[in-house]
Motif scaffolding. Sequence first.
Motif, PDB file in Angstrom:
ATOM      1  N   UNK A  84     -36.270 -12.832  36.321  1.00  0.00           N
ATOM      2  CA  UNK A  84     -36.800 -11.612  35.738  1.00  0.00           C
ATOM      3  C   UNK A  84     -37.202 -11.777  34.272  1.00  0.00           C
ATOM      4  N   UNK A  85     -36.576 -12.753  33.547  1.00  0.00           N
ATOM      5  CA  UNK A  85     -36.892 -12.898  32.123  1.00  0.00           C
ATOM      6  C   UNK A  85     -38.370 -13.211  31.914  1.00  0.00           C
ATOM      7  N   UNK A  86     -38.914 -14.119  32.722  1.00  0.00           N
ATOM      8  CA  UNK A  86     -40.322 -14.469  32.587  1.00  0.00           C
ATOM      9  C   UNK A  86     -41.230 -13.328  33.035  1.00  0.00           C
ATOM     10  N   UNK A  87     -40.743 -12.476  33.927  1.00  0.00           N
ATOM     11  CA  UNK A  87     -41.529 -11.304  34.325  1.00  0.00           C
ATOM     12  C   UNK A  87     -41.748 -10.390  33.133  1.00  0.00           C
ATOM     13  N   UNK A  88     -40.691 -10.141  32.382  1.00  0.00           N
ATOM     14  CA  UNK A  88     -40.820  -9.309  31.191  1.00  0.00           C
ATOM     15  C   UNK A  88     -41.743  -9.965  30.169  1.00  0.00           C
ATOM     16  N   UNK A  89     -41.577 -11.261  29.948  1.00  0.00           N
ATOM     17  CA  UNK A  89     -42.397 -11.957  28.960  1.00  0.00           C
ATOM     18  C   UNK A  89     -43.880 -11.907  29.319  1.00  0.00           C
ATOM     19  N   UNK A  90     -44.175 -11.899  30.608  1.00  0.00           N
ATOM     20  CA  UNK A  90     -45.576 -11.915  31.044  1.00  0.00           C
ATOM     21  C   UNK A  90     -46.295 -10.599  30.789  1.00  0.00           C
ATOM     22  N   UNK A  91     -45.575  -9.562  30.377  1.00  0.00           N
ATOM     23  CA  UNK A  91     -46.208  -8.264  30.127  1.00  0.00           C
ATOM     24  C   UNK A  91     -46.954  -8.204  28.801  1.00  0.00           C
ATOM     25  N   UNK A  92     -46.678  -9.114  27.892  1.00  0.00           N
ATOM     26  CA  UNK A  92     -47.267  -9.004  26.553  1.00  0.00           C
ATOM     27  C   UNK A  92     -48.787  -9.092  26.583  1.00  0.00           C
ATOM     28  N   UNK A  93     -49.335 -10.138  27.205  1.00  0.00           N
ATOM     29  CA  UNK A  93     -50.776 -10.351  27.153  1.00  0.00           C
ATOM     30  C   UNK A  93     -51.564  -9.229  27.821  1.00  0.00           C
ATOM     31  N   UNK A  94     -51.225  -8.805  29.055  1.00  0.00           N
ATOM     32  CA  UNK A  94     -52.009  -7.718  29.656  1.00  0.00           C
ATOM     33  C   UNK A  94     -51.882  -6.397  28.913  1.00  0.00           C
ATOM     34  N   UNK A  95     -50.763  -6.150  28.253  1.00  0.00           N
ATOM     35  CA  UNK A  95     -50.648  -4.930  27.465  1.00  0.00           C
ATOM     36  C   UNK A  95     -51.536  -4.985  26.228  1.00  0.00           C
ATOM     37  N   UNK A  96     -51.609  -6.139  25.579  1.00  0.00           N
ATOM     38  CA  UNK A  96     -52.515  -6.253  24.438  1.00  0.00           C
ATOM     39  C   UNK A  96     -53.967  -6.052  24.877  1.00  0.00           C
ATOM     40  N   UNK A  97     -54.333  -6.598  26.040  1.00  0.00           N
ATOM     41  CA  UNK A  97     -55.698  -6.428  26.536  1.00  0.00           C
ATOM     42  C   UNK A  97     -55.983  -4.967  26.857  1.00  0.00           C
ATOM     43  N   UNK A  98     -55.026  -4.303  27.505  1.00  0.00           N
ATOM     44  CA  UNK A  98     -55.216  -2.884  27.812  1.00  0.00           C
ATOM     45  C   UNK A  98     -55.246  -2.055  26.535  1.00  0.00           C
ATOM     46  N   UNK A  99     -54.454  -2.460  25.549  1.00  0.00           N
ATOM     47  CA  UNK A  99     -54.482  -1.762  24.260  1.00  0.00           C
ATOM     48  C   UNK A  99     -55.869  -1.857  23.634  1.00  0.00           C
TER      49      UNK A  99
END
Length: 472
Positions: A217-232
């Motif tokens: 699960x740790x890498x699942x959380x880490x993988x959220x950064x890039x798509x959130x920046x793109x959506x931002x």
Amino acid sequence: MDSTGLDRYYNQRVAWKSCDHAELDAAGARCADVTVPMNYAEPRGRTITVAISRLKATDPGRRRGVMLSNPGGPGGAGLDVMLTIRKAMTPEVTARYDLIGLDPRGIGRSTPVDCGWPIGSMLRSGGVDRAAFDRNTAVQADLARRCADRHGSYLRHVSTRNTARDMDVVRGALGERRISYFGWSYGTYLGAVYTQMFPGRADRFVLDSAVDPKAWHTATLASMARPNEAAFDDWAAWTASRDAEYHLGGTARQVRAVVEDLITRAAADPIRIGRYRVDQHVVPMVPFVELDDPRKRAALAGDIRLLVDAANGKAVQPSPSLVGILQFIYEPTAQLHNSGQAAVLCGDAAAPHDPDWYWRQIQRDRRQNPIFSAIANNLNACAFWPAPAEPRTAVHNTVPALIVQSTGDTRTHYQGAASLHRAMPNSRLITLADVNVHAIFGNYPNPCVENTINTYFRDGTLPHTNITCQEH
């Protein structure tokens, strides 16, 4: 494992009763508590109960079986989720299945984990500097300690593998040979784990907004950064085109600068809004929560405007959307994700224990993902949790399934769905192109997605190949 000891669970009689839930009762649902062992390795030991609901198939003559479900989280209570999901189902599908909602163990009405936390959620930003990160670390250690003190050995048995076992007990108790299934988000991981543990019991499985099982699960959380920046960035461009309304900047770069500055200001002086003091750990959570659906763009722009005004000393009235976010983060409520979410995440896979490891990850990623790195890579209570009772499930099977994913999903990124598809080679992948949405079927209307899923649930027909659906 003592299979004889499990017989009494699989063969128990299900006693249906009122759900004591206004919407479920109005829909004609009935509810029950299913008894399961706390520890499946000791089936004659302590027991717990799992709450389920049932909306019966509308045409008993065409009934195929039961469809279980999970709303995601982890930590989402699922007793009433089928009230939402069935709105996207055709009459031919609702005719064929008893729709089963389930509160996973540790959640909602299913022997819940409630650690008595002084805050709502462990998920938050690590902050702008090491001092803030260290303060957050102390908070997370305290959260884990509270859970260990209150729940002891039970925590080691709140896990996805045990929820999958509970689902199979429910199957047996309902007298069914196999189950069908629909899951959003974390629910895709639960569904995939079930297919791995009980491949012969899986009928028609739909996994919507899929988790990469290799990264849980740790890498699942880490993988959220890039798509959130793109959506931002998409949201910032949208907001900039409406500068006359929101006054956050006439270009996407200006809008981003306003939000980044707001985080810095909250670090120096938390923002007073209503009864809350919104600090550097929480300001980035506002876009994080609201970037999961393009229909929330206006709400996010309005909420950022409110935070800027409050930071400037203006008296503001928080919006319902902002209040909801702040309540989730600040206020302990057992019926929300909260400590139940921690129990599942931390019980599934061990997290690194060294705070320096997380700090290095944040710093390494911060240049590329300045707003969301300190959320996605942050240390949480799992760093102080007891070791999981079992290894994480490796998913690799040939069970047919339908995987559904948007290309811009900010919670479970598209590459994770592709990874799950490779791990389940008899699956098919439906891609919703160019949409930043998390959870599609039953949440974000799209005829192409809905027709494909309903066809599969109706007659078991998977697409011949992977397909791409367009927004319009």
